[in-house]
Design an enzyme around this catalytic site. Structure first.
Site, short mmCIF file in Angstrom:
data_model
loop_
_atom_site.label_atom_id
_atom_site.label_comp_id
_atom_site.label_asym_id
_atom_site.label_seq_id
_atom_site.Cartn_x
_atom_site.Cartn_y
_atom_site.Cartn_z
N CYS A 336 -14.98 34.29 15.95
CA CYS A 336 -14.07 34.23 14.81
C CYS A 336 -13.42 35.56 14.42
CB CYS A 336 -14.71 33.54 13.60
SG CYS A 336 -16.48 33.64 13.50
N ARG A 365 -26.22 36.08 21.99
CA ARG A 365 -27.06 36.25 20.80
C ARG A 365 -28.48 36.49 21.26
NH1 ARG A 365 -24.71 31.14 17.22
NH2 ARG A 365 -22.56 31.90 17.22
N GLN A 383 -18.87 28.77 24.04
CA GLN A 383 -18.51 27.73 23.07
C GLN A 383 -17.14 27.16 23.38
OE1 GLN A 383 -18.68 30.35 19.65
NE2 GLN A 383 -20.52 29.32 18.92
N ASP A 385 -14.84 26.83 21.33
CA ASP A 385 -14.62 27.28 19.96
C ASP A 385 -13.14 27.20 19.60
OD1 ASP A 385 -15.36 28.28 17.54
OD2 ASP A 385 -15.58 30.36 18.21
N HIS A 387 -10.50 28.06 15.92
CA HIS A 387 -10.36 28.31 14.49
C HIS A 387 -9.01 27.80 14.05
CE1 HIS A 387 -13.57 31.03 15.72
NE2 HIS A 387 -14.07 30.70 14.54
N HIS A 513 -13.78 26.72 11.18
CA HIS A 513 -14.45 27.01 12.46
C HIS A 513 -14.87 25.65 12.99
CE1 HIS A 513 -15.59 31.27 11.12
NE2 HIS A 513 -15.19 30.69 10.00
#
Length: 644
Positions: A336, A365, A383, A385, A387, A513
């Site tokens: 993000c 992580r 991910q 992912d 936004h 998100h």
RNA sequence: GCCGGCGUAGCUCAGGGGUAGAGCAACUGAUUCGUAAUCAGUAGGUCCGCGGUUCAAUUCCGCGCGCCGGCACCA
């Protein structure tokens, strides 16, 4: 003079207070024998409770779902008694029924071991055979605290001390033994029956808090009868066969090794599967108005400081430094802040909103070692992912749109149903309460608009905003969060994202998100377990194996495989000098969806004999026809829909 | 991270203070076969790592690493 209404609508009138046992007896001997407990106006109660006022009563018999729960709860009590009689000095704490069974947490210096099970189980069976009546007693609060404290049961004393003042303190006796318990229970320990088994030991923190002492937990399973128990044990064995770690090895999809704990070595077949899913997702996102981007792996700590992640998650970030430079960089744990940098690059107009920025973002992580689990929970993952930068007014619409996409994607992977949890504000969070009020309200409204039914997951939101969690279940019955949607008013503020509104003034966008698969690794793990390795044709890493019967057909087999590959199918030829039986067996065990068998006959006629996994039927087709057929069958679901 | 268990051939597993074992897989040879295992032979090991006890450790003890099951964690 209570009037008791029964489920069939009939009303029985009694002269004065009666117990459930008496009511059941009045109705008939069959029910008197079968009734284990009752529900008075919907609330579960012991049969021995007396009924004084008018009410509706439903009796619980062994077949009712409530009975299973009671069997498990009662078994937990019996376990506790058995343990305390065998291991004096062990303190009892709590022991609830859970899905498929129960557990009981004990405080004991030396943890239990599986070797202790036979003795404990034997003692439990003695207690069941004793048919000790469950007797409910109401105790004075202080007397109860004093009683347990005097016995050295400090956990029980603490539990009672922390119960709300309004709560009635009840004790259940079963013969000599007793426990603090809200109840209800069945009539006696004999009602449990014999269909239980102790399963495993585990450590568990007192009251689920890692700052507290670790207790020793014993898990057990309990059922109505032996048949149900056997079925459950059988199901566990089946689940073990579906385990993605086992299938990953057997199908040669991936491996993990000590030098890269928590990261995955994808083998060719596993990567083929991964790519199929990635290409599918990319098409879906492209078609849904997302713009794909790519952002850096290594980012200076200053950005993480501004975003707030450094303060909260620094311990869980991989830090990278170089000798010649003073800078401290971190491998990105999420995408993000980087996406905000793209958003901020240049002046944005309200006309550009909603802006949907997607990335197959590789993140790292440092997950706690105990959390790692196959490919489902790893330290390096990617991910799906994105936004969505939008206005507050656009939140509901964008959420509805997202949920629709997610449903369609899940359905394409064979998930028609899934659970949704609404996780609201956590204790430690960024942003004002007023902002949280708005964010949570917006998300609730969006759910209503999208027709999403959710259960509440209190206090589990992200530190910057509330979230929806889309939960899928693995073969062993464990739940995993895959999809998510999080409303964020905080990061745009912290990272100073803004756009020019219709009014020519500058405004903060809201960030949503969102992820559908969550991480490719986790989703693929679940997918492997869901299909037990027997993927539908479009997902199968090897779609067709062309097996020759005799070496004379070897060359033709290669031609067939080449023709299939030219048609976009993942096909290989098996021209080894093995019997066709052996080849069929091997490729069937390897879950190859389609076998194309070719012998002299097929080579002469330029045909193939198709055999589908799970069937022994043969379908002889001309080569061109077979390629066209399989090619169409192997289309991804979204491609097929587009082609119609 | 915490509690418990486990770590022997590519895989599944047996064994045990003194030459390390099986099945499957692999490799070589023979076999050319029509839809779930053809036969024979060969090769394969830091018994997770480091330290200790011992004449001798894969085996016993300690520490570490990893995996498994829970708990805690999960931006």
């Amino acid at each position: 003079m209570p009037n008791i209404t029964l489920p069939d609508g009939s009303v029985r009138r009694f002269e004065g207070a009666v117990t459930g046992t008496e009511v059941a007896a009045a109705i008939g001997p069959g029910l008197a024998k079968a009734a284990l407990a009752m529900k008075v106006d919907g609330r579960a109660a012991d049969l021995s409770r007396s009924i004084e006022a008018d009410c509706r009563v439903v009796f619980v018999t062994r077949r009712d779902p409530e009975a299973l729960e009671m069997i498990r709860h009662d078994t937990a009590h019996v376990l506790a008694e058995a343990v305390q009689s065998l291991y004096p000095g062990t303190q009892v704490t709590i022991g609830p029924s859970i899905e498929n069974g129960f557990y009981y947490d004990f405080a004991r210096n030396e943890p239990f071991r599986p070797e202790d099970f036979p003795a404990i189980e034997a003692r439990m069976r003695e207690i069941v055979a004793r048919r000790a009546k469950f007797v409910r007693e109401v105790w004075d609060r202080d007397a109860a605290i004093a009683f347990f404290a005097a016995r050295g049961e400090r956990y029980k004393a603490e539990l009672i001390r922390d119960l709300p003042q309004s709560e009635t303190i009840t004790i259940y006796r079963q013969g000599e033994w007793l426990d603090l318990c809200r109840g209800p229970h069945m009539r006696d320990t004999g009602d449990i029956g014999g269909a239980f088994r102790l399963m495993k030991v585990a450590g568990a923190y007192w009251r689920g808090d890692h700052r507290n002492a670790m207790l020793t937990r014993i898990y057990g399973t309990a059922w109505r009868d032996q048949k149900e128990l056997d079925a459950h044990l059988h199901q566990l064995e089946e689940a073990e066969r579906r385990d993605h770690r086992r299938i990953g090895r057997e199908m040669d999809l991936f491996h993990i090794q000590e030098e890269a704990v928590g990261s995955i070595f994808w083998h060719p077949k596993g990567w083929k599967l991964y790519r199929t899913v990635e290409e599918y997702m990319r098409r879906r996102l492209d078609a849904s108005g997302y713009d794909e981007v790519r952002t850096p792996q290594l980012v200076d700590r200053s950005l993480w400081e501004r975003s707030g992640h450094w303060e909260k998650y620094r311990e869980h970030m991989f830090i990278a430094t170089v000798e010649d430079e003073e800078k401290t960089l971190a491998l990105k744990p999420m995408n993000c802040p980087c996406h905000v940098q793209i958003f901020r690059h240049g002046l944005r107009s309200y006309r550009e909103l909603p802006m949907r920025m997607a990335e197959f973002g590789a993140c790292h992580r440092y997950e706690p070692s105990g959390a790692l689990h196959g490919i489902m929970r790893v330290r390096g993952f990617t991910q799906d992912d994105a936004h969505i930068f939008c206005t507050e007014a656009q939140i509901a619409g964008e959420t509805a749109r997202f949920v629709e996409l997610l449903r369609s994607v899940y359905a394409d992977f064979g998930y028609e149903t899934f659970r949704v949890k609404f996780a609201d504000r956590p204790d430690t969070r960024a942003g004002e309460d007023a902002v949280w009020d708005r964010a949570e309200a917006a998300l609730r409204e969006a759910c209503a608009m999208a027709g999403v039914e959710y259960e509440l997951n209190p206090g589990e939101g992200a530190f910057y905003g509330p979230k929806l969690e889309f939960v899928l279940r693995d073969a062993i019955g464990r739940d995993w969060q895959c999809g998510t949607l999080q409303v964020d008013f905080v990061l745009p503020e912290r990272l100073d994202a803004e756009y020019v509104g219709e009014d020519s003034a500058r405004h903060r966008p809201v960030m949503l998100h969102r992820a559908i698969l969550g991480s490719f690794e986790r989703f693929l793990g679940i997918l492997i377990e869901q299909y037990a390795g027997r993927f539908p044709l479009w997902l199968a890493p090897v779609q067709v194996v062309v097996a020759s019967i005799v070496s004379d057909a070897g060359e033709y087999a290669e031609q067939v495989a080449a023709a299939l590959r030219a048609g976009g199918l993942e096909a290989r030829a098996d021209t080894r000098n093995e019997k066709i039986n052996a080849k069929v067996r091997e490729h069937s065990l390897a879950h190859v969806p389609v076998l194309a068998v070719v012998g002299r006959r097929e080579a002469e006629q330029r045909s193939v004999a198709l055999r589908r996994l799970g069937s022994d039927a043969q379908e002889v087709l001309g080569l061109a026809e077979a390629v066209a057929l399989l090619k169409s069958e192997a289309e991804a679901p979204d491609v097929r829909r587009a082609g119609r």
